[in-house]
Write an enzyme that holds these catalytic residues in place. Structure first.
Site, PDB file in Angstrom:
ATOM      1  N   ASP A   1       2.407   3.265   2.500  1.00  0.00           N
ATOM      2  CA  ASP A   1       1.358   4.442   2.505  1.00  0.00           C
ATOM      3  C   ASP A   1       1.552   5.379   1.795  1.00  0.00           C
ATOM      4  OD1 ASP A   1      -0.974   4.983   2.601  1.00  0.00           O
ATOM      5  OD2 ASP A   1      -1.313   5.375   4.537  1.00  0.00           O
TER       6      ASP A   1
ATOM      7  N   HIS B   1       0.666  -1.187   0.096  1.00  0.00           N
ATOM      8  CA  HIS B   1       0.105   0.050   0.380  1.00  0.00           C
ATOM      9  C   HIS B   1       0.719   0.895   0.414  1.00  0.00           C
ATOM     10  CE1 HIS B   1      -4.154   1.933   1.283  1.00  0.00           C
ATOM     11  NE2 HIS B   1      -2.750   2.958   1.737  1.00  0.00           N
TER      12      HIS B   1
ATOM     13  N   HIS C   1      -9.503   1.519   0.971  1.00  0.00           N
ATOM     14  CA  HIS C   1      -9.127   1.862   1.844  1.00  0.00           C
ATOM     15  C   HIS C   1     -10.737   2.177   3.718  1.00  0.00           C
ATOM     16  CE1 HIS C   1      -5.747   3.959  -0.240  1.00  0.00           C
ATOM     17  NE2 HIS C   1      -5.715   4.725   0.754  1.00  0.00           N
TER      18      HIS C   1
ATOM     19  N   GLN D   1     -10.572   9.285  -4.166  1.00  0.00           N
ATOM     20  CA  GLN D   1     -10.230   9.809  -3.356  1.00  0.00           C
ATOM     21  C   GLN D   1     -11.582  10.690  -2.513  1.00  0.00           C
ATOM     22  OE1 GLN D   1      -6.777  10.439  -1.034  1.00  0.00           O
ATOM     23  NE2 GLN D   1      -8.833  10.545  -0.101  1.00  0.00           N
TER      24      GLN D   1
ATOM     25  N   HIS E   1       1.061   5.100  -2.263  1.00  0.00           N
ATOM     26  CA  HIS E   1       0.477   6.555  -3.210  1.00  0.00           C
ATOM     27  C   HIS E   1       1.150   6.989  -4.009  1.00  0.00           C
ATOM     28  CE1 HIS E   1      -4.225   5.909  -1.566  1.00  0.00           C
ATOM     29  NE2 HIS E   1      -2.872   5.875  -0.475  1.00  0.00           N
TER      30      HIS E   1
ATOM     31  N   GLU F   1     -10.830   4.029   7.943  1.00  0.00           N
ATOM     32  CA  GLU F   1      -9.947   4.647   8.261  1.00  0.00           C
ATOM     33  C   GLU F   1     -10.095   6.048   8.980  1.00  0.00           C
ATOM     34  OE1 GLU F   1      -5.411   6.651   6.773  1.00  0.00           O
ATOM     35  OE2 GLU F   1      -7.340   6.619   5.265  1.00  0.00           O
TER      36      GLU F   1
END
Length: 403
Positions: free
Chosen positions: A306, A55, A207, A149, A57, A210
């Site tokens: 992450d 994971h 996701h 997102q 980005h 979280e």
């Protein structure tokens, strides 16, 4: 190539390993080098399969100098800062930052990466990383997650971009149910994602929960969908930090559902210990999912970095042992055996999360010769001394790394 005197996955006895045509072809003691065969001395070091970052980005990594800082350090300011900056992204910029990030990974022994890519605004970053994925395929393997997102049901545009990214070649469908407008929208988004996964024959990585709200319980919905659709191990839930706030009675029921479903959990200790607990005074929550208990209940748990030097996390260098160490500390996994065997979380467990075929991963005759050799007799020593990597090898070729 002949590798001399290594301890394969914490073995007490040193072995030699022969590689031919990029594949493991022989292991044993006191193997003799053939004429003109390259020989590497392992010096009794630890040989492990390559690390897997499940994971990250890549579209945001190393962007902090350009985006400006996240003054509060919170997730929501990070999202706000990034949402403003992404409006002016170019393919060239994204590729350059991502390539620098991948170099960091190579230096740290990471050869498999799953990257979420924000597709909410447009597909610039996704197109950039799709091109880069093909260019670096021989050096590092990347899975791309089409990640909405802003939430799937915030606009028709997001859904259009999501479908287009899947048609273009995304490997994984992403989502963020706890960020949708309502709980009902969150549940609906999960079912929409699962339908897309079946339609396009993709993996799923969401996701999920979280947040510190113990009422955020989308994980059970995702697990039930994974079970009922039969997608099972093709489905992953990232973060799941609300589990830190669940009561034990509910977790007992949840663990059963998770185990039945075959779902993967991806923890991101470095970033979540920073972003979670922001609404607490004292005591402050640790902000991480229940790694130890999940493993004890037969749930596959892997980890991700992450973010690296971006609005969500201002530190990081691609080192998965640092990610792992933080998780082990936070979850009280400090027993000798736990520490020594914990390499599996960022190797085999990660490979299972990425749904890699068993014949493509691991140290065994007939598999691709992808591995790292560390300065240490076992993984406990590697974690304790942080001596670093002697060699990282992919398809039988030594990667030029810098320690």
């Amino acid at each position: 190539m002949l590798i001399k005197n290594v301890r394969i996955e914490n073995a007490e006895i040193e072995s030699d390993v022969r590689i031919t045509d990029g594949m493991f072809c022989e292991t044993g003691q006191n193997l003799k080098a053939a004429d003109n065969e390259e020989v590497i001395e392992g010096n009794g070091g630890l040989m492990l399969p390559p690390f897997v970052d499940c994971h990250v980005h890549l579209d945001t990594c190393l962007s902090l100098d350009d985006t400006g800082v996240n003054h509060s350090g919170t997730l929501f300011e990070g999202i706000q800062v990034w949402s403003e900056y992404r409006k002016n992204l170019t393919k060239d910029e994204v590729q350059k930052r991502a390539l620098r990030t991948l170099k960091l990974y190579q230096e740290k022994g990471v050869q498999f990466v799953r990257s979420h890519v924000d597709i909410s605004n447009d597909l610039t970053a996704f197109q950039a990383l799709l091109e880069l994925k093909e260019k670096v395929a021989d050096e590092i393997e990347i899975q791309l997650v089409a990640f909405p997102q802003d939430g799937i049901f915030t606009s028709e545009k997001v859904r259009k971009n999501l479908n287009e990214a899947l048609s273009m070649g995304a490997d994984v469908v992403g989502g963020i149910p706890h960020f949708e407008l309502t709980r009902e929208h969150g549940n609906r988004s999960i079912r929409y994602i699962m339908e897309l996964a079946q339609k396009y024959d993709k993996l799923v990585d969401i996701h999920c929960d979280e947040i510190d709200d113990e009422q955020s319980r989308f994980l059970e919905v995702l697990a039930a969908e994974a079970y009922e659709t039969g997608l099972g191990k093709k489905v992953s839930a990232s973060h799941t930090t609300a589990m830190h706030s669940y009561n034990d009675a509910y977790c007992s029921k949840l663990f059963r559902v998770l185990h039945m479903s075959g779902i993967n959990i991806i923890a991101n200790p470095l970033v979540n210990v920073n972003l979670q607990g922001r609404f607490d005074t004292y005591p402050k929550r640790r902000g991480i999912t229940r790694i130890k208990e999940l493993l004890d209940n037969g749930v596959n748990v892997s980890m991700g970095h992450d973010d690296i030097y971006d609005p969500f996390y201002p530190l990081g260098n691609g080192d998965m042992t640092e990610v792992l160490s933080m998780g082990l500390h936070l979850c009280h996994m400090m027993g000798y055996r736990e520490l020594n065997q914990s390499y599996r979380i960022i190797t085999y467990n990660g490979a299972d999360t990425l749904n890699l075929e068993p014949e493509r991963y691991g140290i065994a005759v007939g598999k691709p010769a992808n591995f790292n050799i560390f300065n240490g007799r076992d993984f406990f020593e590697v974690l304790q001394k942080r001596n670093g990597i002697q060699y990282s090898v992919r398809n039988g070729k030594v990667i030029n790394i810098e320690n």
